[in-house]
Design a protein around this motif. Structure first.
Motif, PDB file in Angstrom:
ATOM      1  N   MET A 173      -7.893   4.460  -7.584  1.00 17.66           N
ATOM      2  CA  MET A 173      -7.125   6.060  -8.463  1.00 17.66           C
ATOM      3  C   MET A 173      -6.280   6.041  -8.381  1.00 17.66           C
ATOM      4  O   MET A 173      -5.448   5.932  -7.404  1.00 17.66           O
ATOM      5  CB  MET A 173      -7.952   6.940  -8.041  1.00 17.66           C
ATOM      6  N   LEU A 174      -5.069   6.544 -10.179  1.00 19.25           N
ATOM      7  CA  LEU A 174      -4.106   7.435  -9.984  1.00 19.25           C
ATOM      8  C   LEU A 174      -4.506   8.712 -10.495  1.00 19.25           C
ATOM      9  O   LEU A 174      -3.966   8.901 -11.531  1.00 19.25           O
ATOM     10  CB  LEU A 174      -3.738   6.240 -11.056  1.00 19.25           C
ATOM     11  N   GLY A 175      -4.284   9.832  -9.537  1.00 12.62           N
ATOM     12  CA  GLY A 175      -4.311  10.705  -9.947  1.00 12.62           C
ATOM     13  C   GLY A 175      -5.809  11.152  -9.551  1.00 12.62           C
ATOM     14  O   GLY A 175      -6.959  10.265  -8.957  1.00 12.62           O
ATOM     15  N   ASP A 176      -6.436  11.711 -10.637  1.00  9.97           N
ATOM     16  CA  ASP A 176      -7.824  11.218 -11.671  1.00  9.97           C
ATOM     17  C   ASP A 176      -8.363  10.401 -12.232  1.00  9.97           C
ATOM     18  O   ASP A 176      -9.916  10.281 -12.948  1.00  9.97           O
ATOM     19  CB  ASP A 176      -8.208  12.876 -12.084  1.00  9.97           C
ATOM     20  N   ARG A 177      -7.542   9.079 -12.147  1.00  4.91           N
ATOM     21  CA  ARG A 177      -8.122   8.951 -13.703  1.00  4.91           C
ATOM     22  C   ARG A 177      -8.074   7.128 -12.770  1.00  4.91           C
ATOM     23  O   ARG A 177      -7.541   6.570 -11.825  1.00  4.91           O
ATOM     24  CB  ARG A 177      -6.799   7.921 -14.420  1.00  4.91           C
ATOM     25  N   LEU A 178      -9.512   6.475 -13.287  1.00  4.38           N
ATOM     26  CA  LEU A 178      -9.554   5.362 -12.544  1.00  4.38           C
ATOM     27  C   LEU A 178      -8.807   4.617 -12.854  1.00  4.38           C
ATOM     28  O   LEU A 178      -9.187   3.410 -14.109  1.00  4.38           O
ATOM     29  CB  LEU A 178     -11.012   4.806 -12.602  1.00  4.38           C
ATOM     30  N   GLY A 216       1.421   7.211  -6.644  1.00  2.29           N
ATOM     31  CA  GLY A 216      -0.510   8.344  -6.627  1.00  2.29           C
ATOM     32  C   GLY A 216      -1.364   7.250  -6.742  1.00  2.29           C
ATOM     33  O   GLY A 216      -2.289   8.042  -7.209  1.00  2.29           O
ATOM     34  N   VAL A 217      -1.751   5.989  -6.439  1.00  3.58           N
ATOM     35  CA  VAL A 217      -2.293   4.936  -6.133  1.00  3.58           C
ATOM     36  C   VAL A 217      -2.938   5.490  -4.811  1.00  3.58           C
ATOM     37  O   VAL A 217      -2.596   5.182  -3.756  1.00  3.58           O
ATOM     38  CB  VAL A 217      -1.985   3.928  -6.885  1.00  3.58           C
ATOM     39  N   LEU A 228       0.949  -1.214  -0.023  1.00  4.34           N
ATOM     40  CA  LEU A 228       0.018  -0.080  -0.098  1.00  4.34           C
ATOM     41  C   LEU A 228       0.773   1.184  -0.428  1.00  4.34           C
ATOM     42  O   LEU A 228       0.330   2.599  -0.485  1.00  4.34           O
ATOM     43  CB  LEU A 228      -0.645   0.079   1.753  1.00  4.34           C
ATOM     44  N   GLU A 229       2.438   1.230   0.317  1.00  8.30           N
ATOM     45  CA  GLU A 229       2.869   2.038   0.730  1.00  8.30           C
ATOM     46  C   GLU A 229       3.234   2.599  -0.534  1.00  8.30           C
ATOM     47  O   GLU A 229       3.883   3.826  -0.971  1.00  8.30           O
ATOM     48  CB  GLU A 229       3.980   1.958   2.110  1.00  8.30           C
TER      49      GLU A 229
END
Length: 174
Positions: free
Chosen positions: A158-163, A117-118, A110-111
């Protein structure tokens, strides 16, 4: 009317002068025209080759950047693989020790994802949104709003604003 006749005469005189100047200009010989054509053709070939080389170079660079990004991520994941292999080689059947080891690996993973950015999608208790959630079950639920997520089967990310992946959820029916 006299002014219009004067303007017409000026235009005709100008056209005649232009035609005379063109007639006085020396004509280019066929050899000069061929050399000029060959020069333009050579320039066209060179520019086409330059553009083709540019396109190939950009494709190579794009591929190298992608490979470097993948290598960086994989390098960060290798210690997690090492930890999992150590856990599998562990002697004994102490369930609590195995659980702590798996929790540690989970925390490290998770880290690593967070640094990239996830982030997880928080679903429980939220209203169903088809942009972020995939409903796999509907169930009547006392004391819950219609469309409220009451269970999460698989977490979404999410990666930034991307699913990256929608959350698989159970939704309350009112």
């Amino acid at each position: 009317m006299a002014q219009d006749d004067k303007d017409t005469a000026d235009v005709q005189a100008s056209e005649t002068a232009s035609a005379a100047a063109a007639a006085d200009a020396p004509e280019e010989s066929p050899d000069q025209v061929r050399r000029q054509r060959d020069d333009y053709y050579d320039r066209l070939l060179r520019k086409t080759a330059e553009f083709d080389n540019y396109r190939k170079r950009i494709d190579r660079e794009r591929q190298q950047v992608g490979e470097a990004a993948a290598a960086d991520l994989l390098e960060e994941l290798l210690p997690l693989l090492d930890d999992m292999e150590r856990a599998l080689r562990a002697e004994g059947s102490d369930a609590e020790a195995i659980r702590r080891g798996v929790e540690l690996i989970h925390k490290q993973l998770l880290e690593t994802l967070r640094k990239r950015g996830v982030r997880p999608i928080e679903s429980l208790g939220a209203d169903f949104d088809p942009h972020y959630h995939m409903a796999v079950a509907h169930e009547p639920a006392e004391g819950r709003r219609d469309g409220e997520i009451i269970e999460e089967f698989r977490r979404g990310y999410m990666l930034g604003d991307r699913l990256l992946r929608p959350a698989m959820v159970k939704v309350a029916k009112g």
